[in-house]
Scaffold this active site. Structure first.
Site, short mmCIF file in Angstrom:
data_model
loop_
_atom_site.label_atom_id
_atom_site.label_comp_id
_atom_site.label_asym_id
_atom_site.label_seq_id
_atom_site.Cartn_x
_atom_site.Cartn_y
_atom_site.Cartn_z
N LYS A 52 0.84 -1.21 0.00
CA LYS A 52 0.00 0.00 0.00
C LYS A 52 0.87 1.26 0.00
CE LYS A 52 -3.85 -2.32 2.25
NZ LYS A 52 -4.52 -2.71 3.49
N GLN A 96 -4.46 -1.33 9.83
CA GLN A 96 -4.45 -2.65 9.18
C GLN A 96 -5.12 -3.69 10.09
OE1 GLN A 96 -3.37 -3.32 5.98
NE2 GLN A 96 -4.17 -5.38 6.30
N ASP A 119 -10.57 3.70 4.25
CA ASP A 119 -11.02 2.31 4.13
C ASP A 119 -12.55 2.23 4.08
OD1 ASP A 119 -9.27 0.24 3.73
OD2 ASP A 119 -8.76 -0.02 5.86
#
Ligand code: NAP
Length: 300
Positions: A52, A96, A119
């Protein structure tokens, strides 16, 4: 044989487009920035996080990873998120998952400011996405699947989309996107307790599988001409691979490809699209804080 939907190639084209958006933002004095918080040393999470931040850098964005120890307290983690929430150079924040069991992941995700929740897991963004509000950050995997279908010219209007799985990260937001005015699909969601799963999957014009079980979908479970989107990511031991394993999806790719019109491979299908949509969401976040574009998004 089915046409292969090449997520890597679609991503490459999209990333070229996004790089131009980043260049325009940078020319206006804003470098989109993503901060990824990684708790502990889970090797799979480390690999995802590295890809990422690497993707950010190749587009000219800022990408940073904050590594926190496995035993970090909730208060310490919240303090890190508070600092990122307040930092104007940070437009997107991602924690994460999975988190260690002692950390309440829902509270952690809700601690991220909704305007930086790239997200799309904060309940406010989930709600905005559900009502079709363009300010929403849509979770990256379902957003990537929609983009794939659109760019591949796969019609959805009036089609029966059957989704296997009902997770908040993939399946529920995807159902909402597919049934919305515009895509106009008829959607069926199935899960672990669905009786006679095959009777539903065989009806699918578009079949999306997001479970995490190798070979869950076999050729007898699909109708000829179906479009298959395989979200599953399963590690299977493979001594011929330097890593000792390879990734496979949830669909019996070889057999289902013989019947399907189009299918995504694993790897190289949905995975690259997910990261590309994370970049797109971070750019959206950076754009939404631009004074010239100030609108409802900045008033949340
Ligand atoms: P999840 O939260 O574990 O959800 C899995 C879903 O599958 C659940 O709703 C579960 O039903 C359902 N399920 C389990 N066994 C089933 C069965 N036999 N028949 C029908 N449904 C069944 O998983 P997720 O986060 O959505 O992820 C799913 C898979 O996609 C995983 O392999 C994950 O690694 C992968 N993934 C890939 C990407 C990517 O970028 N490529 C992104 C996200 C996820 P219940 O709700 O009844 O338990």
């Amino acid at each position: 044989m089915a046409r292969i939907i090449d997520g890597t190639e679609i991503s490459r084209v999209m990333r070229e487009e996004l790089a131009r958006e980043v260049a325009a933002l940078r020319a206006a004095g804003v470098t989109p920035g993503l901060s990824v918080v990684l708790v502990g040393n889970n090797p799979a999470s480390q690999a995802y996080v590295a890809s990422k931040t690497r993707a950010c850098e190749t587009l000219g964005m800022h990408g940073q990873t904050l590594n926190l120890p496995e035993n970090v307290s909730k208060e310490e983690l919240f303090a890190v998120i508070d600092r990122l929430n307040a930092d104007p150079a940070v437009h997107g924040i991602l924690v994460q998952l999975p988190l260690p069991a002692h950390l309440p992941y829902k509270a952690v995700l809700e601690h991220i400011h909704p305007d930086k929740d790239v997200d799309g897991f904060h309940p406010l963004n989930a709600g905005l996405a559900f009502v079709g509000d363009p300010r929403a950050f849509v979770p990256c995997t379902p957003a990537g699947i929609m983009e794939m279908l659109r760019r591949e010219g796969i019609p959805t209007r009036g089609k029966h989309a059957v989704i296997v799985g009902r997770s908040l990260i993939v399946s529920k937001p995807l159902a909402s996107l597919l049934m919305a005015p515009g895509p106009d699909a008829t959607v069926t969601l199935t899960h672990r307790h669905t009786v006679d799963l095959a009777s539903f999957t065989r009806q699918a014009d578009i079949l999306i599988v997001a479970v995490g079980k190798q070979n869950l979908i076999t050729a007898d479970m699909v109708k000829p001409g179906v479009v298959v989107i395989d979200v599953g990511q399963n590690r299977v031991p493979d001594e011929s691979s330097p890593r000792g394993y390879r990734m496979v999806g949830d669909v019996d790719f070889a057999a289902v490809s013989e019947k399907a019109e189009a299918i995504t491979p694993v790897p190289g299908g949905v995975g690259p699209m997910t990261i590309t949509m994370l970049l797109a969401n971070t750019i959206q976040a950076a754009r939404q804080v631009q004074p010239a574009r100030e609108g409802p998004g900045s008033q949340r």
